[in-house]
Enzyme design. Structure first.
Site: not given
Length: 307
Positions: A78, A119, A123, A175, A220
Site C-alpha cells: 500500500v 511485502t 511473516d 522480520h 529501504t
C-alpha cells in the site's frame, strides 16, 4: 526462465534492476497496478541491456496479465506516502486486503510458479499468500530475516575482521522486533564466534537497522533487493542454498501452524528442506516467545485464514 516482479515501487524497481545486471533469466516481466509505471521501468531496463552481456526479453503489464511465470517476486504494498511508519505491522491490514485480491489471480494464472514474498509484514503476508494461493507451503517463501542475518554478519565481520560471507550465523524469527540470533552455533572456519556483550550489542543494532535507513532516506531498497535476488538465484539455478527464510509450516521444533524465518534449503521447487539447529536454553525461550507473538499477529490480521 520467466520471472515476474509484482510491484513497481522502489523495492520492485531495485529487484528488477539487479536481476537485469545478474542475468538470471531470459524473460523478465514488470507488473503493477499502473501499466504506465510498469512500462516506464521496462523501457528503462531495456535501455540498460546495451551494457549487459546477454539479451533478455523485458516487458510490462498489469498484475492480472502476468501468465505462466516460473518465479514471482511480490513487492507490492500500500502507498505510505506522507505517513510515518514505526512498525511493519502498521501495513498489515491494508496489505492483507490487497493480497486477498492479488494472490488468487496470480495463483490461477501461474499455477507452477514459486512465490517469493517481500511485502511487509512479511511473516503475515507469507502466511496469507500460502493460504490464498492454495500452493504447497514449500512454493511460497518470504525473504524474512535473510537481510537481517546479512546485516548481522556485516557488523560481525567488522568486529572480527573476517569476510561476512565466511561467517556462519543466522537470525531467526520475525522480520521485526521478535527476531533472535543463534549465537550458540555461530562460527567461522570451524572456530566459534563467542556470545559476548559486544556481539549482543551488534545484534541490537540489527533490529533497528531497517528503520534507521528509513529514517535517514525515507525507504529501504538496496539490501532487500539484493537479498531477494539471492533467493531468486537459488530457485532459478536449483542451488540447494541454505538461508533463513519465512515459511509456513505445520510443525518445526515443536511449534505448530506458524510462519516465520527458519533455516531452510532452497532449490528449483522452492523450499526443499527444513533445517533444525541446536539451540541453548535462552535461544529456545526466544524461539517460543517469537512464535507466540507472530502467531498472535497472524490471528489478529487474517483470522479467517488461520488453521
Amino acid at each position: 526462465m520467466k520471472i515476474a516482479i509484482i510491484g513497481t515501487g522502489r523495492v520492485g524497481s531495485s529487484v528488477a534492476y539487479a536481476l537485469v545486471l545478474k542475468q538470471f533469466c531470459n524473460h523478465l516481466v514488470i507488473a503493477g497496478r499502473s501499466y504506465e509505471k510498469a512500462r516506464g521501468d521496462a523501457l528503462d531496463l531495456q535501455h540498460t541491456l546495451a551494457f549487459c552481456s546477454r539479451p533478455m526479453r523485458i516487458e510490462a503489464c498489469t498484475n492480472e496479465q502476468v501468465m505462466d511465470a516460473d518465479i514471482i517476486v511480490i513487492t507490492a504494498s500500500v502507498d505510505t506516502e506522507g505517513q510515518v511508519i514505526t512498525s511493519r505491522i502498521q501495513l498489515g491490514n491494508k496489505n492483507a486486503a490487497m493480497f486477498r485480491e492479488l494472490i488468487p489471480i496470480l495463483a490461477a494464472n501461474n499455477p507452477d510458479a514459486v512465490l517469493i514474498v517481500v511485502t511487509n509484514p512479511v511473516d503475515v503476508m507469507t502466511y496469507a499468500a500460502s493460504k490464498l494461493s492454495g500452493f504447497l507451503p514449500n512454493r511460497v517463501m518470504g525473504v524474512g530475516t535473510l537481510v537481517d542475518s546479512a546485516r548481522f554478519r556485516t557488523l560481525l565481520s567488522q568486529e572480527v575482521h573476517i569476510h561476512p560471507g565466511d561467517l556462519r550465523t543466522y537470525i531467526l524469527g520475525e522480520h521485526g522486533p521478535n527476531q533472535f540470533p543463534i549465537l550458540s552455533s555461530a562460527e567461522a572456519g570451524g572456530e566459534r564466534i563467542r556470545d559476548t556483550p559486544r556481539h549482543r550489542e551488534l545484534f541490537t543494532q540489527v533490529i533497528e537497522a531497517g528503520f534507521e535507513v528509513y529514517r535517514l532516506k525515507g525507504y529501504t531498497n538496496h539490501a532487500i533487493a539484493t537479498a531477494t535476488c539471492m533467493v531468486v538465484e537459488a530457485v532459478a539455478f536449483d542451488e540447494s542454498r541454505t538461508m533463513p527464510l519465512t515459511t509456513r509450516f505445520d510443525d518445526w521444533m515443536g511449534i505448530q501452524d506458524n510462519c516465520f524465518s527458519i533455516p531452510v534449503v532452497v532449490g528449483r521447487s522452492g523450499i526443499i528442506r527444513h533445517l533444525y539447529p541446536e539451540m541453548n536454553d535462552d535461544e529456545q525461550q526466544n524461539l517460543q516467545t517469537a512464535a507466540a507473538v507472530i502467531k498472535s499477529t497472524i490471528i489478529s490480521l487474517i483470522p479467517d485464514l488461520v488453521g
